[in-house]
Design a protein around this motif. Sequence first.
Motif, PDB file in Angstrom:
ATOM      1  N   ILE A 181      55.778  94.309  11.912  1.00 42.82           N
ATOM      2  CA  ILE A 181      56.322  94.306  10.551  1.00 42.82           C
ATOM      3  C   ILE A 181      55.388  95.100   9.659  1.00 42.82           C
ATOM      4  N   ASP A 182      55.886  96.194   9.125  1.00 45.46           N
ATOM      5  CA  ASP A 182      55.111  97.051   8.233  1.00 45.46           C
ATOM      6  C   ASP A 182      55.547  96.734   6.794  1.00 45.46           C
ATOM      7  N   SER A 183      54.701  95.957   6.092  1.00 40.05           N
ATOM      8  CA  SER A 183      55.075  95.507   4.747  1.00 40.05           C
ATOM      9  C   SER A 183      55.093  96.642   3.740  1.00 40.05           C
ATOM     10  N   GLU A 184      54.235  97.632   3.919  1.00 37.93           N
ATOM     11  CA  GLU A 184      54.173  98.730   2.958  1.00 37.93           C
ATOM     12  C   GLU A 184      55.422  99.609   3.052  1.00 37.93           C
ATOM     13  N   LYS A 185      55.825  99.920   4.272  1.00 36.06           N
ATOM     14  CA  LYS A 185      56.994 100.773   4.471  1.00 36.06           C
ATOM     15  C   LYS A 185      58.298  99.984   4.565  1.00 36.06           C
ATOM     16  N   MET A 186      58.185  98.644   4.573  1.00 33.70           N
ATOM     17  CA  MET A 186      59.358  97.773   4.704  1.00 33.70           C
ATOM     18  C   MET A 186      60.124  98.103   5.983  1.00 33.70           C
ATOM     19  N   GLU A 187      59.384  98.239   7.084  1.00 36.18           N
ATOM     20  CA  GLU A 187      59.991  98.569   8.374  1.00 36.18           C
ATOM     21  C   GLU A 187      59.679  97.484   9.395  1.00 36.18           C
ATOM     22  N   VAL A 188      60.612  97.292  10.323  1.00 34.91           N
ATOM     23  CA  VAL A 188      60.425  96.368  11.436  1.00 34.91           C
ATOM     24  C   VAL A 188      60.720  97.104  12.733  1.00 34.91           C
ATOM     25  N   ARG A 189      59.830  96.974  13.694  1.00 33.36           N
ATOM     26  CA  ARG A 189      60.024  97.596  15.007  1.00 33.36           C
ATOM     27  C   ARG A 189      59.987  96.523  16.090  1.00 33.36           C
ATOM     28  N   VAL A 190      60.906  96.634  17.025  1.00 32.14           N
ATOM     29  CA  VAL A 190      60.950  95.747  18.190  1.00 32.14           C
ATOM     30  C   VAL A 190      60.769  96.605  19.423  1.00 32.14           C
ATOM     31  N   ASN A 191      59.706  96.329  20.164  1.00 34.11           N
ATOM     32  CA  ASN A 191      59.352  97.158  21.328  1.00 34.11           C
ATOM     33  C   ASN A 191      59.240  98.632  20.934  1.00 34.11           C
ATOM     34  N   LYS A 217      60.846 100.250  18.669  1.00 32.03           N
ATOM     35  CA  LYS A 217      62.072 100.832  18.108  1.00 32.03           C
ATOM     36  C   LYS A 217      62.383 100.179  16.767  1.00 32.03           C
ATOM     37  N   GLU A 218      62.608 101.019  15.743  1.00 32.71           N
ATOM     38  CA  GLU A 218      62.880 100.491  14.413  1.00 32.71           C
ATOM     39  C   GLU A 218      64.280  99.871  14.364  1.00 32.71           C
ATOM     40  N   ILE A 219      64.374  98.721  13.703  1.00 35.45           N
ATOM     41  CA  ILE A 219      65.677  98.085  13.493  1.00 35.45           C
ATOM     42  C   ILE A 219      65.920  97.969  11.988  1.00 35.45           C
ATOM     43  N   ASN A 220      67.183  98.002  11.609  1.00 33.42           N
ATOM     44  CA  ASN A 220      67.549  97.956  10.196  1.00 33.42           C
ATOM     45  C   ASN A 220      67.801  96.520   9.753  1.00 33.42           C
ATOM     46  N   LEU A 221      67.041  96.088   8.740  1.00 32.18           N
ATOM     47  CA  LEU A 221      67.212  94.759   8.176  1.00 32.18           C
ATOM     48  C   LEU A 221      67.478  94.883   6.679  1.00 32.18           C
ATOM     49  N   THR A 222      68.250  93.950   6.144  1.00 33.80           N
ATOM     50  CA  THR A 222      68.392  93.874   4.698  1.00 33.80           C
ATOM     51  C   THR A 222      67.080  93.317   4.129  1.00 33.80           C
ATOM     52  N   LEU A 223      66.912  93.402   2.805  1.00 29.25           N
ATOM     53  CA  LEU A 223      65.700  92.884   2.181  1.00 29.25           C
ATOM     54  C   LEU A 223      65.536  91.396   2.451  1.00 29.25           C
ATOM     55  N   THR A 224      66.621  90.645   2.373  1.00 33.72           N
ATOM     56  CA  THR A 224      66.549  89.202   2.622  1.00 33.72           C
ATOM     57  C   THR A 224      66.157  88.919   4.062  1.00 33.72           C
ATOM     58  N   GLU A 225      66.749  89.652   5.005  1.00 32.62           N
ATOM     59  CA  GLU A 225      66.396  89.469   6.416  1.00 32.62           C
ATOM     60  C   GLU A 225      64.932  89.828   6.657  1.00 32.62           C
ATOM     61  N   PHE A 226      64.481  90.891   6.021  1.00 35.65           N
ATOM     62  CA  PHE A 226      63.076  91.313   6.161  1.00 35.65           C
ATOM     63  C   PHE A 226      62.142  90.215   5.657  1.00 35.65           C
ATOM     64  N   ASN A 227      62.413  89.696   4.464  1.00 36.62           N
ATOM     65  CA  ASN A 227      61.548  88.663   3.886  1.00 36.62           C
ATOM     66  C   ASN A 227      61.567  87.380   4.711  1.00 36.62           C
ATOM     67  N   LEU A 228      62.722  87.046   5.249  1.00 37.46           N
ATOM     68  CA  LEU A 228      62.839  85.845   6.078  1.00 37.46           C
ATOM     69  C   LEU A 228      62.029  86.001   7.365  1.00 37.46           C
ATOM     70  N   LEU A 229      62.169  87.153   8.028  1.00 37.04           N
ATOM     71  CA  LEU A 229      61.406  87.390   9.256  1.00 37.04           C
ATOM     72  C   LEU A 229      59.903  87.384   8.972  1.00 37.04           C
ATOM     73  N   LYS A 230      59.504  88.053   7.898  1.00 40.25           N
ATOM     74  CA  LYS A 230      58.082  88.107   7.556  1.00 40.25           C
ATOM     75  C   LYS A 230      57.521  86.708   7.322  1.00 40.25           C
ATOM     76  N   LEU A 262      54.585  85.050   9.481  1.00 40.83           N
ATOM     77  CA  LEU A 262      53.349  84.616   8.827  1.00 40.83           C
ATOM     78  C   LEU A 262      53.031  83.161   9.152  1.00 40.83           C
ATOM     79  N   ASN A 263      54.081  82.382   9.390  1.00 38.48           N
ATOM     80  CA  ASN A 263      53.906  80.956   9.694  1.00 38.48           C
ATOM     81  C   ASN A 263      54.279  80.647  11.142  1.00 38.48           C
ATOM     82  N   LYS A 264      54.076  81.638  12.029  1.00 38.89           N
ATOM     83  CA  LYS A 264      54.488  81.476  13.427  1.00 38.89           C
ATOM     84  C   LYS A 264      53.870  80.229  14.061  1.00 38.89           C
ATOM     85  N   ASN A 265      54.672  79.624  14.930  1.00 39.37           N
ATOM     86  CA  ASN A 265      54.300  78.407  15.652  1.00 39.37           C
ATOM     87  C   ASN A 265      54.234  77.173  14.757  1.00 39.37           C
ATOM     88  N   SER A 266      54.661  77.312  13.502  1.00 34.66           N
ATOM     89  CA  SER A 266      54.752  76.164  12.590  1.00 34.66           C
ATOM     90  C   SER A 266      56.218  75.945  12.230  1.00 34.66           C
TER      91      SER A 266
END
Length: 220
Positions: A133-143, A145-158, A162-166
Amino acid sequence: MFKILVVEDDKSISRLLELELKHEGYNVEVANNGKEGIEKYEKFKPDIILLDLMLPEIDGMEVAESIRNFDHNVGIIMLTAKGDLGSRVEGLKTGADDYIVKPFEIEELLARIDALLRRLGKHELLTASNIEIDSEKMEVRVNGKEINLTLTEFNLLKYLVLNKNSVISKEKLLEEIWGYDDPENINLVEVYINYLRKKLGNEGKKIKTVRGVGYVFKED
């Protein structure tokens, strides 16, 4: 995850800063005097130091000078009750990048930290399993490869990463991502979790449902 060292002898202030900064996703260490501050700096290697001016043993000016003698890349923000021009100039001359006078609002401090990180060219890249997750560029890559997320989806994933395993409740996610505290909107969380899972492919399986509670991103 950016690292912040808080050097502050007032334990109520240092604890408040620690909690607020961790809530914002920073990795935080605390020192309660100048000597401990220098020692923790050497071990922790922070990106930013929040440095109280009036410290026991070694004051903030000396701490800043000592660190600046061999590190010009770490960001230093002075925290002090002294707001006169002379004190501000003296603090900046020792190598501080910014200066904030107590009492201050946490929102102002967070804005100063964000601005300093940008000036220093620091680049936040969150990783979890095969997700970047690149917060500055607002980009998400999986393996890779960049995937397209809406702003809400991006913020939710981030937030999940940030709170992984909780485990995070639906109510908490609704408040943090949408700013709602109305239970009538709780279905929004489930809907967007499903959107995320589909767009993340196999990585979406790492977003686990905790029945009756909420969700957790389980890293490998």
